[in-house]
Design a protein around this motif. Structure first.
Motif, PDB file in Angstrom:
ATOM      1  N   SER A  99      14.529   9.070   5.939  1.00  5.55           N
ATOM      2  CA  SER A  99      13.425   9.923   5.783  1.00  5.55           C
ATOM      3  C   SER A  99      13.812  11.235   5.091  1.00  5.55           C
ATOM      4  O   SER A  99      13.100  11.847   4.077  1.00  5.55           O
ATOM      5  CB  SER A  99      12.766  10.478   7.155  1.00  5.55           C
ATOM      6  OG  SER A  99      12.296   9.235   7.795  1.00  5.55           O
ATOM      7  N   VAL A 157       3.774  12.373   6.382  1.00  9.25           N
ATOM      8  CA  VAL A 157       3.242  10.728   6.453  1.00  9.25           C
ATOM      9  C   VAL A 157       4.098  10.012   6.178  1.00  9.25           C
ATOM     10  O   VAL A 157       4.702   9.121   6.773  1.00  9.25           O
ATOM     11  CB  VAL A 157       1.905  10.650   5.793  1.00  9.25           C
ATOM     12  CG1 VAL A 157       1.448   9.299   5.984  1.00  9.25           C
ATOM     13  CG2 VAL A 157       0.790  11.547   6.557  1.00  9.25           C
ATOM     14  N   GLU A 158       4.899  10.010   5.058  1.00  4.74           N
ATOM     15  CA  GLU A 158       5.919   9.279   4.161  1.00  4.74           C
ATOM     16  C   GLU A 158       7.003   9.151   5.115  1.00  4.74           C
ATOM     17  O   GLU A 158       7.779   8.028   5.474  1.00  4.74           O
ATOM     18  CB  GLU A 158       6.046   9.438   2.948  1.00  4.74           C
ATOM     19  CG  GLU A 158       4.967   9.217   2.057  1.00  4.74           C
ATOM     20  CD  GLU A 158       5.189   9.880   0.425  1.00  4.74           C
ATOM     21  OE1 GLU A 158       6.367  10.250   0.315  1.00  4.74           O
ATOM     22  OE2 GLU A 158       4.505   9.653  -0.294  1.00  4.74           O
ATOM     23  N   ALA A 216       7.127   9.760   8.460  1.00  2.60           N
ATOM     24  CA  ALA A 216       6.998   9.338   9.966  1.00  2.60           C
ATOM     25  C   ALA A 216       7.048   7.514   9.673  1.00  2.60           C
ATOM     26  O   ALA A 216       6.328   6.782   9.387  1.00  2.60           O
ATOM     27  CB  ALA A 216       5.434   9.450  10.148  1.00  2.60           C
ATOM     28  N   ASP A 247       1.978   5.170  16.104  1.00  5.03           N
ATOM     29  CA  ASP A 247       1.111   6.352  15.277  1.00  5.03           C
ATOM     30  C   ASP A 247       1.424   7.655  15.562  1.00  5.03           C
ATOM     31  O   ASP A 247       1.091   8.298  16.515  1.00  5.03           O
ATOM     32  CB  ASP A 247      -0.663   6.064  15.310  1.00  5.03           C
ATOM     33  CG  ASP A 247      -1.343   6.838  14.624  1.00  5.03           C
ATOM     34  OD1 ASP A 247      -0.825   7.540  13.529  1.00  5.03           O
ATOM     35  OD2 ASP A 247      -2.521   7.171  14.538  1.00  5.03           O
ATOM     36  N   GLU A 248       2.552   8.015  14.885  1.00  8.57           N
ATOM     37  CA  GLU A 248       3.178   9.510  15.377  1.00  8.57           C
ATOM     38  C   GLU A 248       2.272  10.677  15.171  1.00  8.57           C
ATOM     39  O   GLU A 248       1.429  10.827  14.182  1.00  8.57           O
ATOM     40  CB  GLU A 248       4.390   9.692  14.228  1.00  8.57           C
ATOM     41  CG  GLU A 248       5.492   8.875  14.662  1.00  8.57           C
ATOM     42  CD  GLU A 248       6.786   9.081  13.758  1.00  8.57           C
ATOM     43  OE1 GLU A 248       7.120  10.372  13.882  1.00  8.57           O
ATOM     44  OE2 GLU A 248       7.250   8.044  13.068  1.00  8.57           O
ATOM     45  N   ILE A 269       1.514  14.412  14.011  1.00 13.16           N
ATOM     46  CA  ILE A 269       1.979  15.373  13.206  1.00 13.16           C
ATOM     47  C   ILE A 269       1.803  16.765  13.815  1.00 13.16           C
ATOM     48  O   ILE A 269       0.460  17.230  14.369  1.00 13.16           O
ATOM     49  CB  ILE A 269       1.186  15.426  11.829  1.00 13.16           C
ATOM     50  CG1 ILE A 269       1.046  13.732  11.388  1.00 13.16           C
ATOM     51  CG2 ILE A 269       1.574  16.248  10.758  1.00 13.16           C
ATOM     52  CD1 ILE A 269       2.352  13.197  11.066  1.00 13.16           C
ATOM     53  N   LYS A 288      -2.775  12.610  13.849  1.00 16.86           N
ATOM     54  CA  LYS A 288      -1.870  11.597  13.706  1.00 16.86           C
ATOM     55  C   LYS A 288      -1.570  11.135  12.334  1.00 16.86           C
ATOM     56  O   LYS A 288      -2.201  11.515  11.372  1.00 16.86           O
ATOM     57  CB  LYS A 288      -2.636  10.447  14.508  1.00 16.86           C
ATOM     58  CG  LYS A 288      -2.873  10.426  15.972  1.00 16.86           C
ATOM     59  CD  LYS A 288      -1.548  10.548  16.589  1.00 16.86           C
ATOM     60  CE  LYS A 288      -1.786  10.511  18.067  1.00 16.86           C
ATOM     61  NZ  LYS A 288      -0.712  10.245  19.040  1.00 16.86           N
ATOM     62  N   LYS A 289      -0.523  10.347  12.135  1.00 15.31           N
ATOM     63  CA  LYS A 289       0.087   9.944  10.771  1.00 15.31           C
ATOM     64  C   LYS A 289      -1.309   9.128  10.163  1.00 15.31           C
ATOM     65  O   LYS A 289      -1.616   9.082   8.855  1.00 15.31           O
ATOM     66  CB  LYS A 289       1.205   8.683  10.923  1.00 15.31           C
ATOM     67  CG  LYS A 289       1.476   8.037   9.596  1.00 15.31           C
ATOM     68  CD  LYS A 289       2.587   6.916  10.109  1.00 15.31           C
ATOM     69  CE  LYS A 289       2.976   6.304   8.789  1.00 15.31           C
ATOM     70  NZ  LYS A 289       4.069   5.330   9.268  1.00 15.31           N
ATOM     71  N   SER A 290      -1.970   8.358  10.811  1.00 12.82           N
ATOM     72  CA  SER A 290      -3.297   7.375  10.327  1.00 12.82           C
ATOM     73  C   SER A 290      -4.146   8.531   9.700  1.00 12.82           C
ATOM     74  O   SER A 290      -4.896   7.879   9.188  1.00 12.82           O
ATOM     75  CB  SER A 290      -3.559   6.563  11.349  1.00 12.82           C
ATOM     76  OG  SER A 290      -3.986   7.240  12.512  1.00 12.82           O
ATOM     77  N   ALA A 308       6.465  15.117  11.871  1.00 11.33           N
ATOM     78  CA  ALA A 308       6.032  13.893  12.621  1.00 11.33           C
ATOM     79  C   ALA A 308       6.799  13.892  13.908  1.00 11.33           C
ATOM     80  O   ALA A 308       8.025  14.342  13.961  1.00 11.33           O
ATOM     81  CB  ALA A 308       5.930  12.592  11.886  1.00 11.33           C
TER      82      ALA A 308
END
Length: 229
Positions: free
Chosen positions: A10, A30-31, A33, A38-39, A41, A177-179, A216
């Protein structure tokens, strides 16, 4: 070692010494994580205030435009029509003396937020030493001691967050969340930063916003360029 390997991968995706514009920073977070879940943020803001001074505290609450991505379990301590209103508003648990006793004797903490009416604070205060260390003690400043328990429940369910200064003059707060993706994270970021800027104490001197970082749950921090405070 797997986690360390993912973290190292990362870190290679960006320049850690550089600050990025918000959209690019959110994209990088996001990239980076890389965990299988689903981390969350988080936003980390270092402020130019002295947290030891009572007149330089920074604290507040707001409902994030896109929520937090986590549905919180809410316990309401109330009686009568206020208890009925809490149930109707979607509280997960509603109780009074028997619930306080359950927390005290059974170490029961199957909730994320406690809301209570002012008349019940004397009773809640008896277990303050248990609730305090867990960050569960109701407080008027955070909107968790109120006569309008229905509104308070709905706000928590909608994604209300509390931000407050820690001992090192940093605010740590989840913004989704990351999503969520870049756009929703950016909207939540801007809403929270605007609130923090508006909460600037009159006693604060010099540069207020010292640094802004996104990260994240399991990922490295990404510095964000921010020039509004």
């Amino acid at each position: 070692m797997k986690l360390a390997k993912k973290y190292a991968e990362s870190v290679k995706l960006y320049d850690r010494s550089k600050s990025y514009e918000l959209n690019e920073a959110a994209k990088l977070v996001v990239e980076t994580a890389k965990a299988k879940f689903d981390e969350t943020i988080e936003l980390h803001v270092r402020l130019g205030v002295d947290p030891r001074q009572a007149d330089q505290q920074v604290r507040g609450v707001l409902v994030l435009p896109n929520g937090t991505g986590k549905t919180k379990k809410v316990l309401v301590i109330a009686k009568g029509d206020k208890a009925d209103a809490a149930t109707a508003a979607g509280a997960d648990y509603v109780g009074a003396e028997e619930t306080i006793q359950r927390i005290q004797s059974q170490n029961w903490f199957d909730f994320d937020v406690m809301i209570t009416t002012p008349d019940m604070m004397g009773m809640v205060g008896r277990i303050g030493r248990i609730l305090g260390p867990k960050g569960l003690m109701p407080n008027p400043k955070s909107g968790t001691v109120t006569m309008d328990v229905a509104k308070a429940v709905k706000e928590v369910k909608a994604g209300k967050v509390e931000y407050r200064l820690d001992k090192t003059a940093i605010i740590h707060c989840p913004i989704g969340k990351k999503s969520f993706g870049v756009e929703k994270l950016a909207e939540n970021f801007n809403a929270l930063m605007d609130a923090i800027v508006k909460a600037k104490p009159a006693a604060a001197k010099g540069q207020y916003i010292k640094s802004v970082t996104l990260s994240a749950t399991m990922g490295p921090g990404v510095k964000v360029t921010y020039n509004k405070g």
